[in-house]
Design a protein around this motif. Structure first.
Motif, short mmCIF file in Angstrom:
data_model
loop_
_atom_site.label_atom_id
_atom_site.label_comp_id
_atom_site.label_asym_id
_atom_site.label_seq_id
_atom_site.Cartn_x
_atom_site.Cartn_y
_atom_site.Cartn_z
N GLU A 1 0.27 -13.08 4.95
CA GLU A 1 -0.35 -12.27 3.91
C GLU A 1 -1.12 -11.13 4.56
O GLU A 1 -1.66 -11.27 5.66
N VAL A 2 -1.15 -10.01 3.85
CA VAL A 2 -1.86 -8.82 4.33
C VAL A 2 -2.80 -8.34 3.22
O VAL A 2 -2.42 -8.32 2.05
N LYS A 3 -4.03 -7.99 3.61
CA LYS A 3 -4.93 -7.37 2.64
C LYS A 3 -5.63 -6.18 3.29
O LYS A 3 -5.80 -6.13 4.50
N ILE A 4 -6.03 -5.24 2.45
CA ILE A 4 -6.74 -4.05 2.90
C ILE A 4 -8.15 -4.09 2.32
O ILE A 4 -8.32 -4.27 1.11
N VAL A 5 -9.16 -3.97 3.19
CA VAL A 5 -10.54 -4.06 2.72
C VAL A 5 -11.35 -2.86 3.17
O VAL A 5 -11.03 -2.20 4.17
N ASP A 6 -12.40 -2.59 2.43
CA ASP A 6 -13.36 -1.55 2.81
C ASP A 6 -14.18 -2.04 3.99
O ASP A 6 -14.72 -3.15 3.97
N GLN B 1 -16.50 -4.75 2.64
CA GLN B 1 -15.55 -5.86 2.78
C GLN B 1 -14.88 -6.23 1.46
O GLN B 1 -14.35 -7.33 1.30
N THR B 2 -14.91 -5.32 0.49
CA THR B 2 -14.20 -5.56 -0.78
C THR B 2 -12.74 -5.16 -0.64
O THR B 2 -12.40 -4.23 0.09
N LYS B 3 -11.88 -5.86 -1.36
CA LYS B 3 -10.45 -5.61 -1.31
C LYS B 3 -10.13 -4.28 -2.00
O LYS B 3 -10.65 -3.98 -3.07
N LEU B 4 -9.28 -3.48 -1.38
CA LEU B 4 -8.95 -2.17 -1.91
C LEU B 4 -7.65 -2.21 -2.70
O LEU B 4 -6.82 -3.11 -2.54
N SER B 5 -7.49 -1.21 -3.54
CA SER B 5 -6.29 -1.11 -4.37
C SER B 5 -5.15 -0.44 -3.59
O SER B 5 -5.33 0.01 -2.46
N GLU B 6 -3.98 -0.37 -4.22
CA GLU B 6 -2.83 0.28 -3.58
C GLU B 6 -3.17 1.72 -3.19
O GLU B 6 -3.88 2.42 -3.89
N ARG B 7 -2.63 2.10 -2.05
CA ARG B 7 -2.75 3.46 -1.50
C ARG B 7 -4.19 3.82 -1.12
O ARG B 7 -4.47 4.98 -0.81
N GLU B 8 -5.10 2.87 -1.09
CA GLU B 8 -6.44 3.12 -0.56
C GLU B 8 -6.48 2.66 0.89
O GLU B 8 -6.17 1.50 1.18
N ILE B 9 -6.87 3.56 1.78
CA ILE B 9 -6.86 3.25 3.21
C ILE B 9 -8.10 2.46 3.59
O ILE B 9 -9.22 2.80 3.21
N LEU C 1 -1.57 -0.54 1.45
CA LEU C 1 -0.41 -1.19 0.85
C LEU C 1 0.08 -0.38 -0.33
O LEU C 1 -0.72 0.20 -1.08
N TRP C 2 1.38 -0.36 -0.49
CA TRP C 2 2.00 0.28 -1.66
C TRP C 2 3.29 -0.47 -1.96
O TRP C 2 4.17 -0.56 -1.10
#
Length: 515
Positions: free
Chosen positions: A328-333, A337-345, A382-383
């Protein structure tokens, strides 16, 4: 090879090593290295493959790095060629054994029974993998037999979709996890033929890679971005171009750095008449701490391309694919440390069945969270479940509160001034008068180094472009020393910065006249 490896294991046993002892291996692309590596598996010894390379700073810097690895791994001995042993000399605190001598001595032994040896079991170690070396402080992780099985299975079944007739070709060194796991161990696991070429031979003539793949009807290969660029450049410059048949190449893996869509299209166009299929490209993503792979693109599908929009520029970017089953992969600030939405780096965090959660010396634990994800050190987004890599977080240059990505600056410079050449420019942050500012390190030829007029013009062009895209005045520094690379062929910016700040990078021209 099985019988020979067992004989070599018995020879190692006579050296007095104990089970789980660690041995540093100078990872050379030779049959002797393979015999010793598998001998350790039969005897329960833990190999630690590393590179022998003398880059910026010379032999003394390498010995310092080697001694750190010895301390970190607590290795009992080094195994190398005679040439490397002579170069190391008496500069290390543990004995050095010679590959060829151990193999030669083992030939006089009778074939041992398995009961005389003590092979590793599923939950025991397999070997220690060190990071690719973007700094002079590589970190080691102990990879278990089960981790190897889990990741190799995912790569072969879901990433490459291995077929009975597949034959692979590898020139990546065995101290690199793609060379070791992705080709050597995966080929043994999948019972498929792999042809190996040393990285040194590849660099001397990249066309050998293409010619041998044509000859052997290779189905699977893998290289960092620069490998494809080198081969294409050498082919374009060759007066007597070889006749190639690359039609059997169905998986042309690529990774290790930001991937340019233009480069993929140029390579495919260059070798279209040789039967190369653009859809063969298989971008992927992985790291030492995950054993090998985390994501892979779809086999037989063209690479997915998106447009990366940062504060500075817009540029096309190639997807590294979707997470392999079990990962699994997640993108966080990075701040909240909050999870970001699609296309947010943001920061890339991953979890999966072959994750390594600690380094061997425990001095720098792998950063993880309560959900079992580990931090990769990379930035991206992620997108549509596809992972896009934008760069390393440590390479971000912060000027007056603004984040400037080194890769963005380098990419823009290479697009505008392509004659600089890939891996010949590094954007770094330096502290001057208690304030961060940007410096651009540029490798130049010995011939151009004597022409200060041309250097001044090039430095001015670089400064004008940097002001345009980033709004900052960069200090441009030219050197005739090659910029350091990691073992996977990526630009080692942190190492380049360290070399510059420590005075180990001879600057032949400074845009601000500080020579």
């Amino acid at each position: 090879m099985q019988v020979q490896s067992m004989q070599v294991a018995l020879q190692l046993k006579q050296q007095g090593f104990s089970r789980h002892d660690r041995l540093i291996f100078m990872a050379e692309t030779t049959p002797d290295f393979l015999l010793l590596f598998f001998a350790c598996q039969y005897l329960g010894l833990i190999p630690c493959p590393i590179a022998f390379t003398v880059n910026l700073g010379g032999m003394s810097t390498y010995i310092e790095k080697l001694n750190r690895i010895i301390t970190s791994s607590q290795a009992k001995a080094i195994i190398s060629s005679g040439t490397v042993a002579d170069a190391i000399g008496q500069s290390v605190s543990i004995p050095t054994l010679i590959y060829s001598e151990i193999v030669h001595q083992s030939k006089s032994l009778l074939q041992p029974e398995l009961s005389e040896l003590a092979p590793f079991t599923a939950d025991e170690p397999a070997y220690i993998q060190f990071s690719s070396g973007s700094t002079t402080h590589p970190k080691g992780v102990q990879i278990s037999q089960r981790d190897l099985h889990t990741n190799i299975y995912a790569v072969l079944r879901y990433g490459m979709k291995l077929r009975p007739e597949d034959r692979s070709f590898n020139w990546l060194p065995f101290h690199h996890n793609m060379g070791m796991i992705g080709f050597l161990l995966a080929s043994v696991y999948g019972q498929r033929t792999v042809d190996c070429l040393s990285a040194e031979n590849f660099v001397q003539n990249p066309l050998i890679w293409l010619e041998l793949m044509s000859q052997y009807k290779t189905a699977i290969t893998f290289a960092p971005v620069f490998g494809y660029q080198f081969a294409m450049k050498k082919y374009a410059e060759s007066e007597n171009k070889p006749s190639l048949d690359l039609s059997s190449l169905r998986v042309a893996g690529i990774g290790g750095d930001l991937i340019s869509p233009d480069m993929l299209k140029m390579f495919a166009g260059c070798f279209a008449s040789s039967g190369f299929n653009y859809q063969s490209f298989l971008p992927s993503y992985g790291l030492t701490e995950t054993t090998l792979a985390v994501t892979a693109s779809d086999v037989d599908q063209p690479p997915v391309i998106d447009t990366l929009t940062s504060e500075l520029i817009q540029k096309p970017i190639v997807s590294c694919g979707k997470a392999l089953p079990g990962f699994e992969v997640k993108i966080v600030d990075g701040t909240t440390q909050t999870k970001l939405s699609e296309r947010e780096i943001g920061q890339i965090w991953v979890k999966g069945p072959s994750i390594i959660t600690r380094y061997i010396d425990d001095q720098a634990p792998v950063e993880s969270d309560d959900e079992g994800y580990i931090y990769t050190g990379d930035l991206g987004y992620l997108w549509q479940d596809q992972l896009f890599i934008s760069g390393r977080e440590k390479d971000v240059i912060i000027i007056r509160g603004r984040n400037i990505w080194a890769q963005d600056i380098e990419w823009s410079l290479l697009q505008t001034i392509p004659q600089i050449g890939v891996n010949n420019v590094a954007a770094i942050g330096i502290n001057e008068q208690q304030e961060e500012r940007m410096a651009i390190l540029v490798h130049t030829s010995e011939e151009l180094a004597t022409d200060h007029t041309q250097l001044h013009q090039l430095a001015t062009k670089i400064q004008n472009l940097t002001r345009k895209i980033a709004g900052v005045q960069a200090r441009v520094l030219f050197t005739t020393r090659k910029l350091p690379l990691t073992s996977s062929g990526k630009l080692a910016r942190a190492q380049a910065k360290e070399a510059y700040l420590s005075g180990n990078m001879a600057i032949i021209y400074d845009s601000e006249g500080h020579i």
